[in-house]
Design an enzyme around this catalytic site. Sequence first.
Site, PDB file in Angstrom:
ATOM      1  N   CYS A   1      -0.351  -8.410   1.247  1.00 43.56           N
ATOM      2  CA  CYS A   1       1.033  -8.856   1.429  1.00 43.56           C
ATOM      3  C   CYS A   1       1.468  -8.812   2.887  1.00 43.56           C
ATOM      4  O   CYS A   1       0.933  -9.497   3.744  1.00 43.56           O
ATOM      5  CB  CYS A   1       1.949  -8.007   0.535  1.00 43.56           C
ATOM      6  SG  CYS A   1       3.657  -8.584   0.445  1.00 43.56           S
TER       7      CYS A   1
ATOM      8  N   GLU B   1      -2.276 -10.146  -5.203  1.00 45.73           N
ATOM      9  CA  GLU B   1      -1.807  -8.757  -5.200  1.00 45.73           C
ATOM     10  C   GLU B   1      -1.287  -8.351  -6.577  1.00 45.73           C
ATOM     11  O   GLU B   1      -0.550  -9.088  -7.226  1.00 45.73           O
ATOM     12  CB  GLU B   1      -0.690  -8.611  -4.166  1.00 45.73           C
ATOM     13  CG  GLU B   1      -0.073  -7.221  -4.104  1.00 45.73           C
ATOM     14  CD  GLU B   1       1.156  -7.189  -3.207  1.00 45.73           C
ATOM     15  OE1 GLU B   1       1.625  -6.081  -2.901  1.00 45.73           O
ATOM     16  OE2 GLU B   1       1.656  -8.270  -2.824  1.00 45.73           O
TER      17      GLU B   1
ATOM     18  N   LYS C   1      -3.842  -0.443   0.673  1.00 48.71           N
ATOM     19  CA  LYS C   1      -2.912  -1.012   1.646  1.00 48.71           C
ATOM     20  C   LYS C   1      -2.482   0.044   2.661  1.00 48.71           C
ATOM     21  O   LYS C   1      -2.011   1.116   2.293  1.00 48.71           O
ATOM     22  CB  LYS C   1      -1.687  -1.585   0.916  1.00 48.71           C
ATOM     23  CG  LYS C   1      -0.704  -2.295   1.829  1.00 48.71           C
ATOM     24  CD  LYS C   1       0.441  -2.908   1.013  1.00 48.71           C
ATOM     25  CE  LYS C   1       1.415  -3.665   1.908  1.00 48.71           C
ATOM     26  NZ  LYS C   1       2.525  -4.261   1.141  1.00 48.71           N
TER      27      LYS C   1
END
Length: 537
Positions: free
Chosen positions: A411, A295, A359
């Site tokens: 994440c 990330e 995301k």
Amino acid sequence: MSDQGRDQSMLGAQLTRLFDWLDKRSSFAVHAFAFLVGVLLSRTFAPANFFPLLFVAIPLMIALIDRSKNSVQAFAHGWWVGFGLFAVGLSWIGHSFTQQQAVPVILAPVAILALSAILSLYVGIVFVVCRMLWCRGWLRVLLFAAVWTLFEVARGMWFTGFPWHLVGAAWAEWLPMAQSTYYISVYGLSFLTVFAAGMFVLLLDTGRWQATILPPVLAVLVLAATATAGYARLDGNQTHYHLGVSMRLVQANVKQREKWLSYLIEDHFDKHMTLSRAADPDGKAKGVRLLIWPETAVQTESFDRDGSIHRWRMSKLLDYGSFAITGAPRYQRTEDGYNYYNSLFALNSSADLYARYDKVHLVPFGEYLPYENLLKKLGLAQLTGGSAWTAGRTRQTIALPGTPGFSPLVCYEAVFPGQVIDTRDRPEWILNITNDAWFGFTEGPYQHLALARLRAIEEGLPLVRAASTGVSAVIDGYGRTLSSMPVGREGILDSPLPQAIDTPPITTGARILLVTLLCALIALARVIYCWRRDRAA
């Protein structure tokens, strides 16, 4: 309960004397005891993984409800249990406040205590509901397991969700038990665990030995049968790999405090490049089909723009037919300014972008500020450190030419049961890129990995996890770690790509719904019984 043999067990008598002693001191003493029960429960999760404490903490929670004189007292007992669980179990969150200059470190304990206080409301409400519907014997254990599981589901979904420290997740590193999540989800495992462990409260009851000893023995046998089935499943199924799909995961171990310093950004990129080459004299990641960076490994806002020098340099690592996958921020101009996204990109050896994923599930207080206007008025806008990310639209499956399709997760997205894949376009593996540098050498990275492991088992899909500072890992669809790199180490992880196992009988979302309905029916049956009893009286 029979009137025969009403003598209380020695253990029950000792605990009764303890509660009586605490009551004589002050309510603070009882609350401190409840807090300690929550602390014990927190030690059952990664990295401690001391599951025997489940058989202490859960019976003590039921005993606290037994001792509650009214709903107010029950709520207080439950809230303090929850506060012990979350304040200690989530203390690692405070480390993130030391990793950025924009947020005062003094806010760390405030944030941890505030988050714990809010999450503890769920446990307090569980105790209240159970106290209102309480009964004797093993039925109260069944009721507690059902209500506890219902509120775990609620906590995992309401207000963006926070499915951390679900009781079922205590088995994440105990793979034989964790195999059951493939059939009943982590929430189903929570119900089974709370019910089985809760049976040990009967050892504190009065009554004949058959009523106090047999249920805990049967509970142990149920858990033993579950573990045995899990052992058989693991022993009878080997890991199979996709031929010709080799991967290289890069873990550059960039410290969070240095990550976004403008004069170091090019150094970070060069570090990833050097590791990717693995000392190859031609400067390529030779023989690697998928080169994976974590990330925000690229800290430039122009990665998806034509002519991006970083994208061009990264593509030179690749042989023809290979792909590089990396996390990088991107921005999009709007009428009101700019929207910023935490994104994943896939490119080929010609620097063409084949795929992009934004995301979807942002971290509250980390990537966006819930109830922003209200919190700004309270002077708490700094909790995000100035971050203002925009959420992506939907979950997706990315299929690169010549490679199996994967579900990208950035994440925190890997912790949500039933929300990690697009069920309409089932992938063949899960890719989780993450930056756990925020949490250093605390419990956070290990808990994050444990929850991601459960998603692999629930979905029956291999999980590839590229973490900036660790733990990077390749995990098969049974939750077995095939290769990994620990926290705080710099290097690369080369591995073939495991194959998916059989598709679960029903989707994880459907399994969660069935568990929820079962628990709701148990609670509803008790509500109806109490209502009819009160009317008859």
